[in-house]
Each structure stands twice: as C-alpha cells, then as structure tokens.
Design an enzyme around this catalytic site. Structure first.
Site, PDB file in Angstrom:
ATOM      1  N   THR A  56     -39.974 -27.056 -24.267  1.00 22.88           N
ATOM      2  CA  THR A  56     -38.508 -26.483 -24.630  1.00 22.88           C
ATOM      3  C   THR A  56     -39.010 -25.430 -25.513  1.00 22.88           C
ATOM      4  O   THR A  56     -38.063 -24.795 -26.322  1.00 22.88           O
ATOM      5  CB  THR A  56     -37.700 -27.426 -25.325  1.00 22.88           C
TER       6      THR A  56
ATOM      7  N   GLY B   8     -31.450 -24.877 -23.442  1.00 20.88           N
ATOM      8  CA  GLY B   8     -31.777 -25.506 -24.867  1.00 20.88           C
ATOM      9  C   GLY B   8     -30.593 -25.422 -25.671  1.00 20.88           C
ATOM     10  O   GLY B   8     -30.311 -26.398 -26.315  1.00 20.88           O
TER      11      GLY B   8
ATOM     12  N   ARG C 133     -50.102 -26.773 -37.808  1.00 19.19           N
ATOM     13  CA  ARG C 133     -50.995 -26.436 -38.641  1.00 19.19           C
ATOM     14  C   ARG C 133     -51.340 -27.131 -39.892  1.00 19.19           C
ATOM     15  O   ARG C 133     -52.427 -27.457 -40.285  1.00 19.19           O
ATOM     16  CB  ARG C 133     -50.813 -24.740 -39.001  1.00 19.19           C
ATOM     17  N   THR C 134     -50.346 -27.687 -40.334  1.00 19.14           N
ATOM     18  CA  THR C 134     -50.450 -28.626 -41.787  1.00 19.14           C
ATOM     19  C   THR C 134     -49.605 -29.675 -41.565  1.00 19.14           C
ATOM     20  O   THR C 134     -48.576 -29.786 -40.880  1.00 19.14           O
ATOM     21  CB  THR C 134     -49.928 -27.578 -43.003  1.00 19.14           C
TER      22      THR C 134
ATOM     23  N   HIS D 102     -33.404 -22.871 -18.635  1.00 20.50           N
ATOM     24  CA  HIS D 102     -32.968 -22.403 -20.375  1.00 20.50           C
ATOM     25  C   HIS D 102     -32.021 -22.620 -20.682  1.00 20.50           C
ATOM     26  O   HIS D 102     -31.087 -21.891 -21.154  1.00 20.50           O
ATOM     27  CB  HIS D 102     -33.466 -20.796 -20.255  1.00 20.50           C
TER      28      HIS D 102
ATOM     29  N   ARG E 135     -41.686 -22.138 -25.097  1.00 21.16           N
ATOM     30  CA  ARG E 135     -41.663 -20.840 -24.490  1.00 21.16           C
ATOM     31  C   ARG E 135     -42.613 -20.925 -23.415  1.00 21.16           C
ATOM     32  O   ARG E 135     -43.886 -21.650 -23.525  1.00 21.16           O
ATOM     33  CB  ARG E 135     -42.240 -19.528 -25.477  1.00 21.16           C
TER      34      ARG E 135
ATOM     35  N   GLU F 289     -39.461 -15.524 -17.546  1.00 16.77           N
ATOM     36  CA  GLU F 289     -38.020 -15.908 -17.006  1.00 16.77           C
ATOM     37  C   GLU F 289     -37.180 -14.866 -17.049  1.00 16.77           C
ATOM     38  O   GLU F 289     -37.501 -13.936 -17.770  1.00 16.77           O
ATOM     39  CB  GLU F 289     -37.484 -17.035 -17.791  1.00 16.77           C
TER      40      GLU F 289
ATOM     41  N   GLY G 128     -41.861 -28.434 -36.162  1.00 17.02           N
ATOM     42  CA  GLY G 128     -40.793 -27.977 -36.863  1.00 17.02           C
ATOM     43  C   GLY G 128     -39.356 -28.557 -36.960  1.00 17.02           C
ATOM     44  O   GLY G 128     -39.404 -29.791 -36.499  1.00 17.02           O
ATOM     45  N   ARG G 129     -38.439 -27.805 -37.369  1.00 17.09           N
ATOM     46  CA  ARG G 129     -37.043 -28.574 -37.240  1.00 17.09           C
ATOM     47  C   ARG G 129     -36.767 -29.081 -35.853  1.00 17.09           C
ATOM     48  O   ARG G 129     -36.428 -30.298 -35.808  1.00 17.09           O
ATOM     49  CB  ARG G 129     -35.950 -27.467 -37.423  1.00 17.09           C
ATOM     50  N   ILE G 130     -37.072 -28.373 -34.836  1.00 19.54           N
ATOM     51  CA  ILE G 130     -36.885 -29.103 -33.522  1.00 19.54           C
ATOM     52  C   ILE G 130     -37.519 -30.362 -33.091  1.00 19.54           C
ATOM     53  O   ILE G 130     -37.167 -31.278 -32.806  1.00 19.54           O
ATOM     54  CB  ILE G 130     -36.819 -27.867 -32.556  1.00 19.54           C
TER      55      ILE G 130
END
Ligand code: 8YV
Length: 318
Positions: free
Chosen positions: A235, A286, A177-178, A284, A237, A266, A155-157
């Site tokens: 980074t 990030g 997935r795609t 945590h 979950r 956490e 994704g974006r990250i």
C-alpha cells in the site's frame, strides 16, 4: 486581492466550495491528469498549486516553473513525485497531507492481506461463474491468526496496520531505519535489517516511503528471504517492488499471493500481473473514503491558507 491557485484535479464539492471562497482558483474539470507542460502553462500566473500524487514535479519542471509560484500543496501523504531539494532551491514551499489518511490506508492494507490470503479474486470468479461446489479442499487459503506479520516501514500507517493485525491474532515484526519507543512498538519485534524481518514474515506489508534507498528493495534476493508461501501486500508505492522478481515468485509459489493497491507507472499495471490468479488488486484506493478525501482536501487548503497568511504551514516539508 485573492491569491491565484491552480488545482490540478477535481476536488470534492465540500473542498471546492471552501477553496473558491479563499482563493481565485483555476479548476480542472476534466477527467484527466495534466502533463508537466500543461501544469507549467496553466500555473504561469499562479501563486500556488494544489496537486495530486500523480503529478510529477522534477528538477526540470522546477527549472521552468513560473517565479510567481511560491507553494505546492500536495493532496497526498506521499511526495516521491516532488523533488523537494529542487523546490527548495527555487524557494518553493512543499506541503503534504499526513495523518488524515492513516486509518483508511491501514484498512486497505488489511483488505489486501485478507483478499490475497483468502483468494478473494479466484473466489469471486467461481461465484460469478456459478462453477463451484463446496469441498473440504476448495480454495484453501492462509490464515492470519497465529502468523507473523512483517511490516516494512513502521510509520503512522505501518503502526495502524499493526494495531489492526493484533486484533486478527497476528504477531508483529517490523523494520525501520530506527527502532521505535516501546510506546509506539506496542510489543512488536524490531529487526535492524530486511533479511531478518523477511525471514520472519509469513505475511509482509510494505509501507515504506519510495525513496532512492527503497527503490526495488523488494527484489529477487530479498523475496528469497521470505518463508515459502508468504503473503505480501503493498500500500506504499510501486517503486519499492521489482515487478519481474515478484511475478516470478508468484508463479513459482515462493509467494502464495499478493495484494496490490499501488503500481509502478500507475495507472498502468504490469500486464503479467493481470495474467495471474493469486493476486488481489485494487486501483489505488488507500485513501478513498469520503471522510478521508474531504480531510485531505481540507488539510491541503489549510496549508495554502496558512502559507498566504505568512504562517508556517503545519505540513511544510522543506
Ligand atoms: C492519494 C496516496 O490519494 O496520499 C498518498 O500518498 O498514495 C493516495 O492516497 C494519491 O496519491 C492522490 O494524491
């Protein structure tokens, strides 16, 4: 009359000032995360809630929540803590804060990969204890340049991590997935399954959202697909990783080192992680830069503001 908003954790002064101008706010000035019962009680007379990722909104909470609550604006990009279907059934809008924390989280992923592969935790201890002398084989690590980086969840990250890792001379592989468009892939190699991605991942960065399908997706079986001595970072979950399997792999050397910013349950951390040396841990962090946290606050306030002006919030999830 101003709408009433429960804010479940303290906001930075810049955000607090703004939200106070727009809404009648119930702030949390204590250093504590409210329990579900406290949230239910405190939101009884509220029109909306600004919450954080640590607040759990499951079907049970939605069955009990006050009918005055119309929106939950989460100060986070991840929303695995919120049962979106249950919110929708109750007619409650949910929003998150995408985009604004992409860079800060990608930076932390690189820090974890470097910190783990270059043994930063052990190094810090040797330095601190003044117990070291330089030697050709002292604290040898793994080199990022020339290695493959597998990204689980592009994704974006994930894409922002890929961009940074290319600067370190890494070759990028990913599973999603795609398959992404060539424009988004930027030359990265797509794998349509985890086995194939993990086989190629000298380094692995976990960046997929926590869902029913990704729970413990990094487990004994999939860890064995990695090359021996791989370096892993998470980074995303804690839920995505089977901690017992990971600890075993860190102990037997299947995984050379691990960098973690997120944990199952956490702020608690599995005690066995804390006994290991080949770990680089962060609490945590990030999204923890001033710029990003102010932007996250503003994004959640924008979502509340739009909603109460009868506009669809930009980040509406349901
Ligand atoms: C948040 C995060 O700071 O946005 C997310 O999904 O994991 C963090 O960066 C945290 O969840 C507080 O809401």
């Amino acid at each position: 009359m101003k709408k009433k908003i429960l804010v479940t954790r303290n906001l930075l002064p810049e955000n607090e000032e703004r939200i106070k101008k727009l809404f009648d706010v119930k702030l949390n000035k204590q250093e504590k995360v409210y329990t579900s019962e406290e949230i239910l009680e405190l939101s009884k007379d509220c029109d909306g809630i600004l919450c954080i990722g640590g607040n759990k909104f499951d079907a049970d909470i939605f069955s009990k929540i006050s009918s005055t609550v119309k929106i939950i604006a989460s100060y986070s990009v991840g929303y695995n803590n919120i049962d979106i279907d249950a919110a929708s059934k109750k007619g409650i809008v949910v929003t998150n804060t995408p985009e604004v924390l992409t860079d800060s989280t990608a930076d932390i992923a690189i820090l974890l990969l470097l910190g783990a592969s270059r043994r930063a935790y052990e190094a810090r201890k040797f330095a601190e204890e003044q117990k070291w002398i330089w030697a050709t084989d002292f604290l040898l690590g793994k080199q990022m340049s020339g290695s493959n980086l597998g990204i689980l969840g592009m994704g974006r990250i994930g894409r922002a991590i890929a961009e940074r890792a290319r600067g370190f001379g890494m070759k990028i592989h990913y599973h999603n997935r795609t398959k992404l468009s060539a424009d988004l892939e930027q030359g990265a190699t797509y794998h349509d399954n985890i086995k194939s991605l993990f086989n190629k991942s000298d380094f692995l960065s976990i960046n997929c959202p926590a869902t029913k399908d990704t729970a413990k997706i990094v487990n004994e079986e999939t860890i064995n697909y990695l090359p021996n001595g791989a370096v892993v970072s998470n980074t995303a979950r804690g839920d995505v990783v089977d901690d017992e399997a990971m600890i075993k792999a860190l102990k037997n050397g299947k995984i050379f080192a691990l960098g973690l910013d997120v944990y199952n349950g956490e702020p608690k951390i599995h005690p066995d992680y804390l006994k290991l040396q080949n770990l680089f841990l962060l609490p945590h962090l990030g999204s923890a830069t001033l710029k990003t946290r102010i932007a996250m606050g503003n994004r959640s306030i924008d979502n509340l503001e739009n909603f109460f002006q009868n506009k669809r919030p930009k980040d509406q999830l349901n």
